[in-house]
Design an enzyme around this catalytic site. Structure first.
Site, mmCIF file in Angstrom:
data_model
loop_
_atom_site.group_PDB
_atom_site.id
_atom_site.type_symbol
_atom_site.label_atom_id
_atom_site.label_comp_id
_atom_site.label_asym_id
_atom_site.label_seq_id
_atom_site.Cartn_x
_atom_site.Cartn_y
_atom_site.Cartn_z
ATOM 1 N N ASP A 95 0.824 -1.229 0.000
ATOM 2 C CA ASP A 95 0.000 0.000 0.000
ATOM 3 C C ASP A 95 0.850 1.269 0.000
ATOM 4 O OD1 ASP A 95 0.787 -0.068 2.696
ATOM 5 O OD2 ASP A 95 -1.227 0.281 3.492
ATOM 6 N N ALA A 109 0.405 -5.598 18.776
ATOM 7 C CA ALA A 109 0.518 -6.978 18.273
ATOM 8 C C ALA A 109 0.477 -7.038 16.752
ATOM 9 C CB ALA A 109 -0.609 -7.838 18.859
ATOM 10 N N LEU A 113 -1.968 -5.982 14.930
ATOM 11 C CA LEU A 113 -3.341 -6.311 14.514
ATOM 12 C C LEU A 113 -4.181 -5.044 14.336
ATOM 13 C CD1 LEU A 113 -3.832 -9.386 16.874
ATOM 14 C CD2 LEU A 113 -3.149 -9.375 14.463
ATOM 15 N N SER A 134 -4.589 -2.175 16.197
ATOM 16 C CA SER A 134 -5.389 -1.574 17.272
ATOM 17 C C SER A 134 -5.558 -0.073 17.022
ATOM 18 C CB SER A 134 -4.734 -1.821 18.631
ATOM 19 O OG SER A 134 -3.441 -1.269 18.664
ATOM 20 N N SER A 135 -4.575 0.560 16.396
ATOM 21 C CA SER A 135 -4.690 2.004 16.127
ATOM 22 C C SER A 135 -5.817 2.279 15.141
ATOM 23 C CB SER A 135 -3.396 2.571 15.535
ATOM 24 O OG SER A 135 -2.306 2.190 16.285
ATOM 25 N N ASP A 184 -4.955 -0.594 6.746
ATOM 26 C CA ASP A 184 -5.558 -0.952 8.028
ATOM 27 C C ASP A 184 -6.912 -0.270 8.221
ATOM 28 O OD1 ASP A 184 -3.103 -2.099 8.199
ATOM 29 O OD2 ASP A 184 -2.324 -0.744 9.736
#
Ligand code: GLA
Length: 385
Positions: free
Chosen positions: A33, A120, A122, A124-125, A169
């Site tokens: 990206d 992690a 994954l 979270s932000s 994300d």
């Protein structure tokens, strides 16, 4: 306790609503990206929930259950990037991003509760940004498409938190659907849903969180981005995605003449990863999810050797998972710690999880947290019951 109850307890009134946004794992398409390329993430079941109500005084009060109920009160008219640090910087950044994009929001009380593991890999932000963004849009009647909200959230992270991340994300957190992976061309931003119902195919995806925290605000991410831009500049293309697949070898040869070895290897990862994403999408659309494992493992090798964003723990996890019978495994997200994913036959989940932790212990690494995920829903309002 639910976020709505936490809100009532914290603020002494009921919230006007609760909104959830998930974390993600990327099936394949890592660092593409940053090159206008293709990505293929799924949303995971773990979400961040925001319970919210308007205040009417142009002040934003954010509190988090995970931070023990502590929070920050910010005047929207005086707020700047110099404001709160840590987790509270993200909700504020979203508010500033909405305002900077011309969307008139006012003050609100927010209560944030998250089950997405932090650090992690994954996202979270993104889950935090997107849950706050959908909450504020709903409270103030701002009508935006899921992708438009993803762009507001990315702008929050780029311009107000200061992390030069791509759109993957936030797009995953906003646009994913249960049972599908999101095939996104990050240039056109046209989302395509690709079947990813692993349980129906007798398969499972294990997330293996090495519990070694990664932090994207470090310089390594920005440095990788710089190398990609440099490679595109040397090749005279707007972005590496503009190198056609059948010209990749020639482009890499030219780069070797013009640039240094690092730039060549960074570009080789991006160009080969682009091809792998398209091949994985082709196989998923053909109903063959069990055949994508080798491409996941090839992606990991490329991230390890050419892009150099893996870690000893991630390499160990991937090697042990493959030796334990996984169909394929790779780091997911930005790397430098965080999580790997392993594609396994549903019957092998327990054995692979056990062998991974045994293998890590044998090699002197700390235990990993393993859990399976299914392709889940993007951001949505929670219906009160
Ligand atoms: C992080 C960024 C994404 C993407 C990945 C690597 O998750 O936020 O935009 O660049 O790293 O693929």
């Amino acid at each position: 306790m639910r976020a709505a109850d936490h809100f009532a307890e914290t603020y002494g009134r009921q919230p006007e609503g609760c909104w959830a946004a998930p974390g993600r794992v990327n099936v394949i398409g890592e660092y593409t990206d940053l090159n206008d390329g293709f990505v293929l993430p799924i949303a995971i079941p773990q979400v961040t929930v925001v319970a919210a109500a308007r205040r009417g005084d142009r002040r934003l009060l954010v509190r988090s259950v995970q931070a023990g109920g502590t929070g920050e009160l910010v005047d929207l008219d005086l707020a700047s990037t110099e404001g709160p640090k840590g987790w509270a910087a993200y909700p504020l950044a979203v508010a500033l991003s909405l305002l900077a994009s011309g969307h008139p929001i006012d003050g609100a009380d927010l209560l944030i509760e998250s089950e997405v593991p932090i650090g992690a890999g994954l996202s979270s932000s993104a889950a935090l940004e997107c849950s706050v963004a959908v909450a504020l849009c709903a409270l103030f009647g701002i009508e935006l498409s899921p992708m438009e909200i993803a762009l507001i959230a990315q702008r929050a992270e780029n311009d107000f938190v200061g992390v030069p991340c791509g759109i993957m994300d936030q797009a995953a957190s906003m646009c994913c659907r249960p049972g599908y992976a999101l095939f996104l061309d990050t240039r056109t931003l046209v989302p395509q849903q690709v079947p990813f119902d692993l349980p129906a195919a007798g398969l499972a995806l294990i997330v293996i969180d090495t519990q070694v925290k990664h932090d994207l605000t470090g310089s390594a991410y920005a440095e990788r981005r710089g190398s990609c831009l440099e490679a595109a500049r040397l090749l005279g293309v707007p972005a590496l995605r503009d190198v056609p697949a059948d010209e990749a070898d020639r482009a890499l040869q030219r780069l070797a003449e013009l640039g240094d070895d690092v730039v060549v290897r960074r570009a080789r990862h991006v160009l080969s990863e682009q091809a792998r994403v398209l091949e994985v999408v082709r196989r998923l659309e053909a109903g063959q999810p069990g055949t994508i494992g080798e491409l996941l493992s090839a992606s990991h090798r490329s991230l390890r050797d050419d892009f150099e964003v893996s870690s000893p723990e991630l390499d160990a996890v991937v090697d042990v998972a493959n030796a334990a019978g996984a169909l394929g495994a790779r780091l997911t997200g930005a790397g430098f710690g965080g999580s790997a994913i392993a594609l396994v036959a549903a019957d092998d989940v327990v054995a692979v999880e056990t062998l991974v932790n045994e293998g890590l212990a044998e090699q002197g690494f700390g235990a990993a947290k393993c859990f399976t995920v299914v392709a889940s829903a993007g951001a949505h309002e929670l219906v009160p019951h």
